[in-house]
Design a protein around this motif. Structure first.
Motif, mmCIF file in Angstrom:
data_model
loop_
_atom_site.group_PDB
_atom_site.id
_atom_site.type_symbol
_atom_site.label_atom_id
_atom_site.label_comp_id
_atom_site.label_asym_id
_atom_site.label_seq_id
_atom_site.Cartn_x
_atom_site.Cartn_y
_atom_site.Cartn_z
ATOM 1 N N PRO A 88 -29.848 -77.773 69.765
ATOM 2 C CA PRO A 88 -30.431 -79.054 69.327
ATOM 3 C C PRO A 88 -29.844 -80.262 70.048
ATOM 4 N N HIS A 89 -28.683 -80.075 70.661
ATOM 5 C CA HIS A 89 -28.062 -81.156 71.431
ATOM 6 C C HIS A 89 -27.968 -80.787 72.905
ATOM 7 N N TYR B 49 -33.258 -72.626 78.724
ATOM 8 C CA TYR B 49 -34.409 -73.483 79.045
ATOM 9 C C TYR B 49 -35.214 -72.858 80.185
ATOM 10 N N ASP C 188 -26.969 -73.652 77.993
ATOM 11 C CA ASP C 188 -28.295 -74.010 77.477
ATOM 12 C C ASP C 188 -29.338 -74.079 78.587
ATOM 13 N N ILE D 227 -33.100 -80.775 75.735
ATOM 14 C CA ILE D 227 -33.771 -80.710 74.441
ATOM 15 C C ILE D 227 -35.084 -81.491 74.435
ATOM 16 N N TYR E 73 -35.039 -72.392 71.993
ATOM 17 C CA TYR E 73 -34.103 -73.312 72.626
ATOM 18 C C TYR E 73 -33.804 -74.493 71.700
ATOM 19 N N THR E 74 -34.846 -75.082 71.097
ATOM 20 C CA THR E 74 -34.621 -76.269 70.267
ATOM 21 C C THR E 74 -33.811 -75.951 69.017
#
Length: 240
Positions: free
Chosen positions: A44-45, A17, A13, A49, A39-40
């Motif tokens: 989501p975790h 970002y 992730d 975030i 990305y969100t």
């Protein structure tokens, strides 16, 4: 770009970002917004975030989409490390959007988190928003508290306005005079406070005193100045 297209890239992730952040730092705001939203949705975790949500909110703010900015700052505030900054920005966005209930709600959350130096400012924002919402008692309570914590002409002015709205002319007069006596060098608030003092004196039936106030403003500012012109117009209305 080639890295995010690689095999198993969606397992990292931070990579996605940074993929968005590079565009943000290069002022490619539309692309950055799309990528942070990507990305969100897909992470989501993810570890970043709340940072991503904060960036989305900032980009919405720059686009003058204050409602969306307030929404995303609210989501970002769930991250402990950026909670205060996100809430402060959310309050600004609510104010920009004229969402006074939003200002009050965010202000009430903030007031329990900030230090004493900032508490007066937050109390003022709640009071101002309450006044704009027609909640006069709540406005007076918060504006009075703010003015007791810090001598700021904004606080005195809007407290006086709240009293004036209530029809409490004596306390309104006192509030405007606080500016006249304690902030006589403030070029923004002093002329307005003097002018409103004249209006309050008219409401109280003190016509001679009001006349003297308007004459003083005209002498200081001239009738070419907006406040001077307003004072002259009111003076003409009460001249015998």
């Amino acid at each position: 770009d080639s890295l995010v297209q690689g095999e198993n890239a969606d397992q990292y992730d931070d990579l996605y970002y940074d993929w968005a952040l590079v565009r943000f730092l290069n002022d490619e705001m539309d692309t950055a917004l799309q990528r942070f939203k990507y990305y969100t949705v897909h992470f989501p975790h993810g570890a970043r975030i709340h940072d991503a949500l904060f960036k989305i909110a900032t980009l919405c703010y720059l686009n003058m989409d204050y409602d969306s900015a307030a929404y995303y700052y609210g989501l970002a505030s769930e991250g402990d490390s950026i909670m205060l900054d996100a809430l402060r920005n959310q309050l600004i966005c609510h104010k920009k959007a004229g969402d006074w209930s939003g200002v009050i709600a965010t202000g009430q959350t903030l007031s329990a988190l900030v230090d004493k130096d900032e508490e007066a400012d937050i109390c003022f924002e709640i009071g101002y928003a309450s006044l704009r919402s027609g909640k006069i008692k709540q406005a007076i309570d918060h504006l009075l508290t703010a003015s007791r914590c810090k001598s700021d002409p904004r606080y005195f002015y809007w407290l006086a306005e709240a009293y004036l709205t209530k029809g409490d002319f004596a306390r309104a007069f006192y509030g405007y005079q606080k500016i006249v006596h304690h902030h006589a060098d403030d070029e923004m608030w002093l002329p307005t406070a003097q002018y409103k003092t004249g209006i309050v004196l008219e409401f109280m039936g003190e016509i001679d005193a009001a006349r003297n106030v308007y004459k003083k403003i005209i002498k200081q500012k001239g009738i070419g100045d907006p406040i001077g012109a307003e004072a002259n117009a009111r003076l003409q209305n009460i001249e015998p």
